[in-house]
Design an enzyme around this catalytic site. Sequence first.
Site, PDB file in Angstrom:
ATOM      1  NE  ARG A 230      -1.835   2.163   3.272  1.00  0.00           N
ATOM      2  CZ  ARG A 230      -1.714   1.924   4.418  1.00  0.00           C
ATOM      3  NH1 ARG A 230      -2.344   1.283   5.294  1.00  0.00           N
ATOM      4  NH2 ARG A 230      -0.823   3.077   5.171  1.00  0.00           N
TER       5      ARG A 230
ATOM      6  CE1 TYR B 161       1.242   2.862   8.375  1.00  0.00           C
ATOM      7  CE2 TYR B 161       0.149   4.640   9.739  1.00  0.00           C
ATOM      8  CZ  TYR B 161       0.147   3.801   8.655  1.00  0.00           C
ATOM      9  OH  TYR B 161      -0.896   3.814   7.604  1.00  0.00           O
TER      10      TYR B 161
ATOM     11  CG  HIS C 165      -6.217   2.976   6.170  1.00  0.00           C
ATOM     12  ND1 HIS C 165      -6.354   1.621   5.891  1.00  0.00           N
ATOM     13  CD2 HIS C 165      -7.424   3.521   7.015  1.00  0.00           C
ATOM     14  CE1 HIS C 165      -7.665   1.145   5.947  1.00  0.00           C
ATOM     15  NE2 HIS C 165      -8.272   2.435   6.629  1.00  0.00           N
TER      16      HIS C 165
END
Length: 426
Positions: free
Chosen positions: A320, A333, A324
């Site tokens: 990805r 992160y 998100h």
Amino acid sequence: SSVRWSSSTATGFTVSVTDELYDDTPLPTKGDGGVTPFLGVKPGDTSPTIDSCMVSPNAHPTWKLFRLLDEDGNLVEGAQMPPSVSEEQWVRMYKAMVSQQEMDTIFYGSQRQGRVSFYMTATGEEAIHIGSAAALAPNDPVYAQYREAGVIMWRGFTKQQFADQCFSNERDLGKGRQMPIHVGSSEHHFHTISSPLSTQIPQAVGAAYALKQEGRDNVAMCFFGEGAASEGDFHAALNFAGTLEVPIVFFCRNNGYAISTPTHEQYRGDGIASRSVGYGMHAIRVDGNDMAAVYAATKAARELALAESCPVLIEAMTYRVGHHSTSDDSSRYRSIDEIKKWKEDVDPIARFRNYLERERLWSQEEDAQLRSDERLEVLKALEQAETAAKPPLEEMFTDVYDVKLPHLEEQEASMLAHIAKYPDKY
């Protein structure tokens, strides 16, 4: 072992299914020194052993990755492209990936401008959606998560329809009652997306069971991420699918992160494909950034699910690249260098463009023109969607029941009275 199913005509490669766990040797009886077989295990040699060694998970072989094109767009040695797909179809599939990417880029920007409230991109995962969608029958029911816009786009859902849904205007098929990019369309056999994780998985199994009962030549297609595979609904659904022997393809996008949770914090096993053994189903792990391989794997899985009325699990490995959602900042992160490396080295669109250019099916000039045309179409759709009227307020209370029940009528009356009392606030 015995080969139960194989296919080479539709997919361009041979898939063999062997039953190494099955053994036709007559079971030993108590009088022969054997034991009465237990009911909860597969038939085979149930002779007891004095070896008390616990089996390590590392004793099981790692699932191999199916791939046709390498990361530079070259055919892997010994591989061939699925012959059922014409050169024109490959170009169309590539164009669809570019179309999805351009739409994502502009819609994401519109959210940052405050024009829509929310958006989710599929950056880096385009090959998964277009490759799998092209391998399905147009009327195979699809149960998606929230990153499969490319699947319904391939089926004909227009950019204008996407824009209308994101702006929740009067042309929105959901009548303004869903979050942006949570699309659905009965015309395209695409069930409306729901935000809560995994709710679509048991629903898809139910649909597959109905297809089986009706004797239809269709399979249910269910998409989800590896994070959703940690939900209880996932396990219940796969167990039902295995025991009921229904024609369904479970398609897991393993993109490395469940929002901010990396895979090494999600599970300790070998990905998601390895779980298929426990549910008694076939599975394949595929390079999700290789659109040709995704197409071939999905085509083979669909044929198997339909021919034997059985569930098949596909695990597509990808990454990805984007956040998100617009509510997320993935730099908190994961490192920028990590994102940059995946974007530059393993981009599915660049990989397939290299293949097309090498085969003299595409050019840089055509690519530039395509991207320009796609951007203009998206911008036009946004402009038209933004200026359209909103759905009537009364639509908030329709479509739950076939007739409006008293408690809904009471709620509607209360809302209208509230608005009448404070008209300057609305």
